[in-house]
Motif scaffolding. Structure first.
Motif, PDB file in Angstrom:
ATOM      1  N   LEU A  13     -40.727  72.935-126.014  1.00 25.68           N
ATOM      2  CA  LEU A  13     -41.994  73.717-124.972  1.00 25.68           C
ATOM      3  C   LEU A  13     -41.325  73.906-123.447  1.00 25.68           C
ATOM      4  O   LEU A  13     -41.700  75.247-123.340  1.00 25.68           O
ATOM      5  CB  LEU A  13     -42.878  72.520-125.000  1.00 25.68           C
ATOM      6  CG  LEU A  13     -44.036  72.290-125.901  1.00 25.68           C
ATOM      7  CD1 LEU A  13     -45.169  71.772-125.804  1.00 25.68           C
ATOM      8  CD2 LEU A  13     -44.567  74.142-126.464  1.00 25.68           C
ATOM      9  N   ALA A  14     -40.414  73.221-122.951  1.00 21.34           N
ATOM     10  CA  ALA A  14     -39.970  72.974-121.613  1.00 21.34           C
ATOM     11  C   ALA A  14     -39.015  74.789-121.310  1.00 21.34           C
ATOM     12  O   ALA A  14     -39.194  74.808-120.368  1.00 21.34           O
ATOM     13  CB  ALA A  14     -39.262  72.419-121.227  1.00 21.34           C
ATOM     14  N   ARG A  15     -38.351  75.021-122.639  1.00 22.64           N
ATOM     15  CA  ARG A  15     -37.687  76.477-122.850  1.00 22.64           C
ATOM     16  C   ARG A  15     -38.144  77.754-122.519  1.00 22.64           C
ATOM     17  O   ARG A  15     -38.109  78.789-122.814  1.00 22.64           O
ATOM     18  CB  ARG A  15     -36.785  76.679-123.647  1.00 22.64           C
ATOM     19  CG  ARG A  15     -35.502  74.974-123.850  1.00 22.64           C
ATOM     20  CD  ARG A  15     -35.176  75.178-124.720  1.00 22.64           C
ATOM     21  NE  ARG A  15     -34.794  76.461-125.201  1.00 22.64           N
ATOM     22  CZ  ARG A  15     -34.003  76.250-126.731  1.00 22.64           C
ATOM     23  NH1 ARG A  15     -33.816  76.017-127.908  1.00 22.64           N
ATOM     24  NH2 ARG A  15     -33.205  77.562-126.510  1.00 22.64           N
ATOM     25  N   LEU A  16     -39.958  77.148-122.834  1.00 18.02           N
ATOM     26  CA  LEU A  16     -40.310  78.687-122.877  1.00 18.02           C
ATOM     27  C   LEU A  16     -40.571  79.146-121.114  1.00 18.02           C
ATOM     28  O   LEU A  16     -40.631  78.157-119.923  1.00 18.02           O
ATOM     29  CB  LEU A  16     -42.432  78.260-123.016  1.00 18.02           C
ATOM     30  CG  LEU A  16     -42.214  77.757-124.653  1.00 18.02           C
ATOM     31  CD1 LEU A  16     -43.911  77.953-125.133  1.00 18.02           C
ATOM     32  CD2 LEU A  16     -42.458  79.618-125.406  1.00 18.02           C
ATOM     33  N   PRO A  17     -40.640  80.607-121.025  1.00 11.75           N
ATOM     34  CA  PRO A  17     -40.422  80.882-119.576  1.00 11.75           C
ATOM     35  C   PRO A  17     -42.278  80.772-119.541  1.00 11.75           C
ATOM     36  O   PRO A  17     -43.249  80.509-119.599  1.00 11.75           O
ATOM     37  CB  PRO A  17     -40.299  82.203-119.845  1.00 11.75           C
ATOM     38  CG  PRO A  17     -40.314  82.911-121.068  1.00 11.75           C
ATOM     39  CD  PRO A  17     -40.559  81.508-122.337  1.00 11.75           C
ATOM     40  N   GLY A  88     -42.428  94.202-122.991  1.00 16.55           N
ATOM     41  CA  GLY A  88     -43.648  93.414-122.248  1.00 16.55           C
ATOM     42  C   GLY A  88     -44.212  94.638-121.292  1.00 16.55           C
ATOM     43  O   GLY A  88     -45.049  94.437-120.792  1.00 16.55           O
ATOM     44  N   ASP A  89     -42.957  95.763-121.303  1.00 15.39           N
ATOM     45  CA  ASP A  89     -43.109  97.085-120.028  1.00 15.39           C
ATOM     46  C   ASP A  89     -44.514  97.850-120.957  1.00 15.39           C
ATOM     47  O   ASP A  89     -45.708  98.289-120.337  1.00 15.39           O
ATOM     48  CB  ASP A  89     -42.657  97.324-120.169  1.00 15.39           C
ATOM     49  CG  ASP A  89     -41.826  97.236-118.740  1.00 15.39           C
ATOM     50  OD1 ASP A  89     -42.148  96.092-118.082  1.00 15.39           O
ATOM     51  OD2 ASP A  89     -40.501  97.569-118.443  1.00 15.39           O
ATOM     52  N   LEU A  90     -44.189  97.759-122.631  1.00 13.13           N
ATOM     53  CA  LEU A  90     -45.276  98.633-123.014  1.00 13.13           C
ATOM     54  C   LEU A  90     -46.309  97.632-123.572  1.00 13.13           C
ATOM     55  O   LEU A  90     -47.242  98.865-123.291  1.00 13.13           O
ATOM     56  CB  LEU A  90     -44.693  98.573-124.531  1.00 13.13           C
ATOM     57  CG  LEU A  90     -44.907  99.633-125.772  1.00 13.13           C
ATOM     58  CD1 LEU A  90     -43.931  99.937-126.635  1.00 13.13           C
ATOM     59  CD2 LEU A  90     -46.482  98.359-126.386  1.00 13.13           C
TER      60      LEU A  90
ATOM     61  N   ARG B  26     -45.707  86.281-121.627  1.00 12.12           N
ATOM     62  CA  ARG B  26     -44.435  85.983-121.846  1.00 12.12           C
ATOM     63  C   ARG B  26     -43.963  85.614-121.913  1.00 12.12           C
ATOM     64  O   ARG B  26     -42.805  85.399-123.185  1.00 12.12           O
ATOM     65  CB  ARG B  26     -43.843  85.847-119.892  1.00 12.12           C
ATOM     66  CG  ARG B  26     -43.365  86.901-118.856  1.00 12.12           C
ATOM     67  CD  ARG B  26     -43.874  86.586-117.542  1.00 12.12           C
ATOM     68  NE  ARG B  26     -42.486  85.851-117.631  1.00 12.12           N
ATOM     69  CZ  ARG B  26     -42.465  84.620-116.976  1.00 12.12           C
ATOM     70  NH1 ARG B  26     -43.226  84.321-116.217  1.00 12.12           N
ATOM     71  NH2 ARG B  26     -40.673  84.625-117.002  1.00 12.12           N
ATOM     72  N   ALA B  27     -44.481  84.215-122.671  1.00 11.23           N
ATOM     73  CA  ALA B  27     -43.822  83.007-123.943  1.00 11.23           C
ATOM     74  C   ALA B  27     -43.443  83.584-125.000  1.00 11.23           C
ATOM     75  O   ALA B  27     -42.885  83.859-125.778  1.00 11.23           O
ATOM     76  CB  ALA B  27     -44.570  82.114-123.706  1.00 11.23           C
TER      77      ALA B  27
END
Lengths: 197, 197
Positions: A13-17, A88-90, B26-27
């Motif tokens: 979980l800690a690796r998620l942005p 993400g931009d889309l 984002r995640a």
């Protein structure tokens, strides 16, 4: 911390942005308190998405269908292609609901630092569509960064020989933005982009 | 947004503490970019934890074992019980490595607002252990809140008849803390807790 299963969950979980070690522990605790109601549904949604979601071979969007829902929507103008850096931009443009054409997701920008060259950008489907004569306008909606501008210039060069109209999204003062909190670069771009009132 | 599978994943991620709609997107994107390397391992860790992790029937800790690793550790003093509100508090003390006894996790505090009464607190195992004569000290490590103080007082009353020494963790200036940024309540507590230098 009570078992390697919990430690492994927290580490992943800690690796998620957006999550660090601290918030990963809070998230793990929230999930562990309701394993049936919260953890298993999330785990199943992840497995389902990992199985079903693929990259659209036409535009680079992520969808359960290939070609994706946007590319196959007969209500959209397939001749107007908006070029973006990331999915993400889309998504951001789709949420705003401001583009009625289709997309091309490059998957990044030209970048000397991160070693991204022209061959790393997902641009071939766009060039093929243009060669087939199906495109009348390309809108470059790339970030207002050095790499974004470099990529936009490079794409403009690539498209210069074709009959396609190429445009770039406007730069300037964001909606609701006060001038005194904006950076110098935005202020300079806004002044250069001035229009008759 | 490209498919209900993606939307469902984002909605479930957004319900995690510390994540909102924006960071959940984002995640989700980060996971969707690496379904095999990131999403499936996380999904499997969640399913594994949901299957294996249970609440320790002795202290209320979360662990793959019941009784938990802490309760069964022969190197720890089972006669010294630290009472905490949540498993998160237990984890914090374990990370600090400052308590060599065992724990009792109440699962909350007495709270009129949230309707938590004495019957909702996981305190019976502690009382049973005390009745069996196996406990010589109870350390109340509850939050310095109104509800935490209420719960500490109530527990002190409950334990008053027994021969167990009851203590509460100290209150005052946190390590590394400058006085001028502390709230009035902490400053008052620190002055009341003053000791000969």
């Amino acid at each position: 911390m009570g078992g390697t299963d919990i430690e492994r969950l927290i580490a992943l979980l800690a690796r998620l942005p957006g999550l660090g070690p601290r918030s990963a522990r809070r998230a793990a605790l929230a999930l562990l308190r309701q394993p049936q109601a919260r953890m298993l549904p999330l785990a199943q949604a992840m497995e389902q998405a990992a199985r079903s979601v693929r990259t659209c071979s036409s535009c680079g969007n992520l969808d359960t269908r290939d070609p994706c829902t946007i590319c196959t929507d007969p209500g959209r103008d397939a001749g107007m292609v908006c070029v973006v850096e990331t999915v993400g931009d889309l998504w951001a443009l789709e949420r705003a609901g401001v583009h009625r054409g289709v997309y091309q997701v490059l998957g990044g920008t030209l970048s000397a630092l991160s070693g991204m060259g022209p061959d790393d950008l997902n641009v071939a489907p766009l060039l093929a569509r243009i060669a087939q004569g199906g495109v009348h306008e390309v809108i470059l909606a790339l970030g207002a960064t050095v790499d974004g501008a470099t990529t936009a210039h490079w794409l403009q060069d690539r498209l210069a020989g074709s009959a396609v109209a190429v445009s770039r999204v406007g730069q300037g003062v964001p909606m609701g933005g006060a001038l005194d909190v904006l950076d110098d670069g935005t202020l300079a771009a806004a002044l250069m982009a001035r229009r008759p009132a």
